[in-house]
Design an enzyme around this catalytic site. Structure first.
Site, PDB file in Angstrom:
ATOM      1  CG  ASP A 175      -2.043   0.951   1.177  1.00  0.00           C
ATOM      2  OD1 ASP A 175      -3.202   0.509   1.164  1.00  0.00           O
ATOM      3  OD2 ASP A 175      -1.777   2.176   1.137  1.00  0.00           O
ATOM      4  CD  GLN A 182     -14.945  -0.292  -2.120  1.00  0.00           C
ATOM      5  OE1 GLN A 182     -16.116  -0.476  -1.796  1.00  0.00           O
ATOM      6  NE2 GLN A 182     -14.366  -0.929  -3.136  1.00  0.00           N
ATOM      7  CG  HIS A 227      -8.784  -2.870  -2.065  1.00  0.00           C
ATOM      8  ND1 HIS A 227      -9.715  -2.126  -2.746  1.00  0.00           N
ATOM      9  CD2 HIS A 227      -8.550  -2.212  -0.912  1.00  0.00           C
ATOM     10  CE1 HIS A 227     -10.030  -1.051  -2.027  1.00  0.00           C
ATOM     11  NE2 HIS A 227      -9.344  -1.096  -0.898  1.00  0.00           N
TER      12      HIS A 227
HETATM   13  P1  5GP Z   1      -9.798   1.495   0.786  1.00  0.00           P
HETATM   14  O1  5GP Z   1      -9.933   2.724   1.655  1.00  0.00           O
HETATM   15  O2  5GP Z   1     -10.510   1.680  -0.550  1.00  0.00           O
HETATM   16  O3  5GP Z   1     -10.175   0.221   1.476  1.00  0.00           O
HETATM   17  O4  5GP Z   1      -8.259   1.362   0.515  1.00  0.00           O
HETATM   18  C1  5GP Z   1      -7.589   1.934  -0.555  1.00  0.00           C
HETATM   19  C2  5GP Z   1      -6.111   1.781  -0.250  1.00  0.00           C
HETATM   20  O5  5GP Z   1      -5.391   1.915  -1.455  1.00  0.00           O
HETATM   21  C3  5GP Z   1      -5.563   2.832   0.709  1.00  0.00           C
HETATM   22  O6  5GP Z   1      -4.950   2.174   1.810  1.00  0.00           O
HETATM   23  C4  5GP Z   1      -4.548   3.605  -0.137  1.00  0.00           C
HETATM   24  O7  5GP Z   1      -3.411   3.976   0.606  1.00  0.00           O
HETATM   25  C5  5GP Z   1      -4.220   2.626  -1.218  1.00  0.00           C
HETATM   26  N1  5GP Z   1      -3.881   3.219  -2.515  1.00  0.00           N
HETATM   27  C6  5GP Z   1      -4.601   4.165  -3.187  1.00  0.00           C
HETATM   28  N2  5GP Z   1      -4.029   4.436  -4.369  1.00  0.00           N
HETATM   29  C7  5GP Z   1      -2.930   3.633  -4.461  1.00  0.00           C
HETATM   30  C8  5GP Z   1      -1.928   3.453  -5.463  1.00  0.00           C
HETATM   31  O8  5GP Z   1      -1.915   4.094  -6.514  1.00  0.00           O
HETATM   32  N3  5GP Z   1      -0.963   2.514  -5.203  1.00  0.00           N
HETATM   33  C9  5GP Z   1      -0.943   1.789  -4.043  1.00  0.00           C
HETATM   34  N4  5GP Z   1       0.046   0.897  -3.893  1.00  0.00           N
HETATM   35  N5  5GP Z   1      -1.865   1.935  -3.081  1.00  0.00           N
HETATM   36  C10 5GP Z   1      -2.845   2.853  -3.276  1.00  0.00           C
END
Ligand code: 5GP
Ligand code: ZN
Length: 136
Positions: free
Chosen positions: A32, A95, A101
């Site tokens: 991440d 999200q 994911h």
């Molecule tokens: P969510 O909040 O949707 O469950 O988690 C999204 C996650 O994706 C977050 O922890 C954020 O840091 C990560 N993230 C967002 N954009 C990118 C990216 O371009 N590359 C990587 N490696 N992680 C990302």
């Protein structure tokens, strides 16, 4: 199916580079970019499914099997004291990227993170009503 506007489709399929921990036909596991703790990783299916509700059963089963394998390897190699599996569905649940994911968040004693919830309260009657609402 891939979504040409989806950043995780592009990462999962190698169009955008990432720190990849594991890859097979179905999944890519990446670090991440904004890690909650050292080693925070994401399991991404290569196909586009917005959330858990859209995920085919066989992909869900394979994701959990992979989570077990990665969690075991990461915890051992990083010397983690614990690990949270987190999976958010919908904005209300936090999200931010609408491509399914699974977060693998290694935990360390006194790591300063707050991933667990504050316990609420409920009467037996409330629990019975909620149970009935879900299963009826
Ligand atoms: P969510 O909040 O949707 O469950 O988690 C999204 C996650 O994706 C977050 O922890 C954020 O840091 C990560 N993230 C967002 N954009 C990118 C990216 O371009 N590359 C990587 N490696 N992680 C990302
Ligand atoms: Zn996608």
């Amino acid at each position: 199916m891939k979504d040409s506007n989806c950043i995780f489709c592009k990462i999962a399929n190698g169009e955008i580079p990432s720190k990849t921990l594991y890859e097979d036909d179905q999944f890519r596991v990446i670090l991440d970019l904004g890690p909650a703790t050292k080693g925070h990783a994401l399991i991404l299916p290569k196909e586009h499914y917005a959330n858990l509700y859209e995920l085919p059963d066989d992909t869900a089963a394979a994701a959990m099997k992979l989570a077990k394998k990665m969690a075991t390897q990461m915890s051992r190699k990083l010397g983690a004291d614990g690990l949270n599996l987190v999976q958010n569905n919908g904005e209300a649940a936090g999200q931010t990227v609408m491509h399914f994911h699974l977060h693998l968040i290694p935990r360390y004693v006194n790591d300063g993170q707050h991933i667990l919830w504050n316990p609420g309260e409920s009467t037996p009657e409330e629990l019975e009503a909620i149970k009935n609402q879900i299963v009826e």
